[in-house]
Design an enzyme around this catalytic site. Structure first.
Site, mmCIF file in Angstrom:
data_model
loop_
_atom_site.group_PDB
_atom_site.id
_atom_site.type_symbol
_atom_site.label_atom_id
_atom_site.label_comp_id
_atom_site.label_asym_id
_atom_site.label_seq_id
_atom_site.Cartn_x
_atom_site.Cartn_y
_atom_site.Cartn_z
ATOM 1 N NE ARG A 293 -4.773 -7.303 -5.194
ATOM 2 C CZ ARG A 293 -5.804 -8.134 -5.066
ATOM 3 N NH1 ARG A 293 -6.404 -8.613 -6.144
ATOM 4 N NH2 ARG A 293 -6.249 -8.458 -3.874
ATOM 5 N NE ARG B 145 -6.398 -4.200 -7.334
ATOM 6 C CZ ARG B 145 -7.449 -4.835 -6.810
ATOM 7 N NH1 ARG B 145 -7.694 -4.739 -5.519
ATOM 8 N NH2 ARG B 145 -8.243 -5.557 -7.566
ATOM 9 C CG HIS C 2 -1.984 -1.240 0.780
ATOM 10 N ND1 HIS C 2 -2.745 -1.277 -0.369
ATOM 11 C CD2 HIS C 2 -2.167 -2.431 1.401
ATOM 12 C CE1 HIS C 2 -3.379 -2.445 -0.430
ATOM 13 N NE2 HIS C 2 -3.041 -3.158 0.636
ATOM 14 C CB THR D 283 -6.962 -11.522 -0.656
ATOM 15 O OG1 THR D 283 -5.880 -10.933 -1.372
ATOM 16 C CG2 THR D 283 -6.994 -13.013 -0.920
ATOM 17 C CD GLU E 168 0.007 -15.209 4.659
ATOM 18 O OE1 GLU E 168 1.124 -15.270 4.104
ATOM 19 O OE2 GLU E 168 -0.674 -14.175 4.716
HETATM 20 C C1 LIG Z 1 -3.054 -12.173 -0.125
HETATM 21 C C2 LIG Z 1 -3.440 -11.213 0.891
HETATM 22 O O1 LIG Z 1 -3.689 -11.569 1.968
HETATM 23 C C3 LIG Z 1 -3.574 -9.775 0.640
HETATM 24 O O2 LIG Z 1 -3.695 -9.152 1.865
HETATM 25 C C4 LIG Z 1 -2.481 -9.080 -0.035
HETATM 26 O O3 LIG Z 1 -1.282 -9.419 0.485
HETATM 27 C C5 LIG Z 1 -2.635 -7.599 0.059
HETATM 28 O O4 LIG Z 1 -2.962 -7.184 -1.171
HETATM 29 P P1 LIG Z 1 -4.369 -6.512 -1.416
HETATM 30 O O5 LIG Z 1 -4.517 -5.424 -0.404
HETATM 31 O O6 LIG Z 1 -4.273 -6.070 -2.819
HETATM 32 O O7 LIG Z 1 -5.416 -7.589 -1.221
HETATM 33 N N1 LIG Z 2 -1.029 -12.099 3.241
HETATM 34 C C1 LIG Z 2 -1.505 -11.046 4.049
HETATM 35 C C2 LIG Z 2 -0.682 -9.845 3.890
HETATM 36 O O1 LIG Z 2 0.381 -9.887 3.292
HETATM 37 C C3 LIG Z 2 -1.071 -8.567 4.496
HETATM 38 O O2 LIG Z 2 -2.452 -8.368 4.539
HETATM 39 P P1 LIG Z 2 -2.999 -6.976 5.127
HETATM 40 O O3 LIG Z 2 -2.372 -6.779 6.483
HETATM 41 O O4 LIG Z 2 -2.562 -5.896 4.172
HETATM 42 O O5 LIG Z 2 -4.494 -7.175 5.198
#
Ligand SMILES: CC(=O)[C@@H](O)[C@H](O)COP(=O)(O)O
Ligand SMILES: NCC(=O)COP(=O)(O)O
Length: 243
Positions: free
Chosen positions: A47, A51, A12, A103, A153
């Site tokens: 992704r 994005r 992010h 996700t 995971e």
């Molecule tokens: C696979 C997963 O758990 C997601 O949290 C990812 O790591 C974060 O990416 P997004 O915020 O795009 O879902």
């Molecule tokens: N696989 C989960 C991850 O990498 C982080 O998820 P989040 O804390 O961004 O929801």
């Protein structure tokens, strides 16, 4: 072992950069700060729609990450080819829907066993450790085992989103039971998704868990506290949970 590892997901930082098409903030910089603050690994999700993290990020981070890269990706030929080229230490295979906000659930390994097994075997043969992002469900854990994945995971999204104490406690029990079941099969167990400073401790306290992957809440807090402190504070909470 009473230690639990923290993988910091830096997706992010790229979301914010991409919102304006600028060069900042740079995930490469974020990885360096997170490692300095005690991250045990850096997680990025490439992704299909790019994005947030993009191909340039993956390529440069592969050269700069000092700990280890955990590349989250869908089970597609394109992504497997990228992983075989980049050779991260870890790949986590995740489900992906183009239109989703984030996700939404675990990978249905049981429902596409041959496809996931073939990808796992290809990646493993290249020396990459494979993890499967799944719900804490025995059928999915058995399927992950059948694929030969050394790691899973467990998806903590339902736990994180629970709106009552009772529902959260039920979800925690599911994660705990899944962790224990997988651990007894010899699988190393990570967990993640939706974990925050407020809900991380009960999950971090589960003795079978090896690593938590946390991103969104750390980046959100970093806006106010700075990234270094935000990573260090999360790590501290996790360690406190281990006693
Ligand atoms: C696979 C997963 O758990 C997601 O949290 C990812 O790591 C974060 O990416 P997004 O915020 O795009 O879902
Ligand atoms: N696989 C989960 C991850 O990498 C982080 O998820 P989040 O804390 O961004 O929801």
């Amino acid at each position: 072992m009473n230690n639990i590892l923290l993988g910091v997901n830096i997706d992010h930082i790229a979301t914010l950069r991409n919102a304006r098409g600028t060069r900042y903030p740079d995930p490469v910089h974020a990885a360096e700060v997170a490692e300095r603050a005690g991250a045990d690994g850096i997680t990025i999700h490439l992704r299909e729609d790019r994005r947030h993290i993009n191909d340039r990020d993956v390529r440069i981070l592969r050269e700069t990450i000092q700990t280890r890269m955990n590349l989250e990706m869908a089970v597609t030929d394109e992504m497997v080819a990228i992983a075989l080229d980049v050779k991260p230490e870890y790949v986590c295979l995740v489900p992906e829907k183009r239109e989703e906000l984030t996700t939404e659930g675990g990978l249905d390994v049981a429902g596409q066993l041959e496809k996931v097994k073939a990808a796992t075997e290809k990646l493993t043969a290249a020396g990459i450790k494979v993890s499967l992002f799944i719900d804490a469900d025995r059928a999915q854990i058995d399927a992950a085992h059948a694929c030969g994945a050394p790691f899973i995971e467990l998806h903590t999204g339902q736990y994180a989103e629970a709106t009552t104490e009772e529902a959260q406690s039920d979800e925690l029990k599911k994660v705990a039971a899944g962790a224990s079941y997988a651990h007894n099969l010899g699988i190393k167990v990570n967990a993640g998704h939706g974990l925050t400073y407020h809900n991380v401790k009960p999950i971090a306290a589960l003795p079978e868990l090896y690593e938590l992957n946390i991103g969104h809440s750390i980046m959100g807090r970093a806006m106010f506290d700075g990234l270094e402190k935000s990573v260090a504070d999360m790590r501290l909470l996790m360690q406190e949970a281990r006693g």
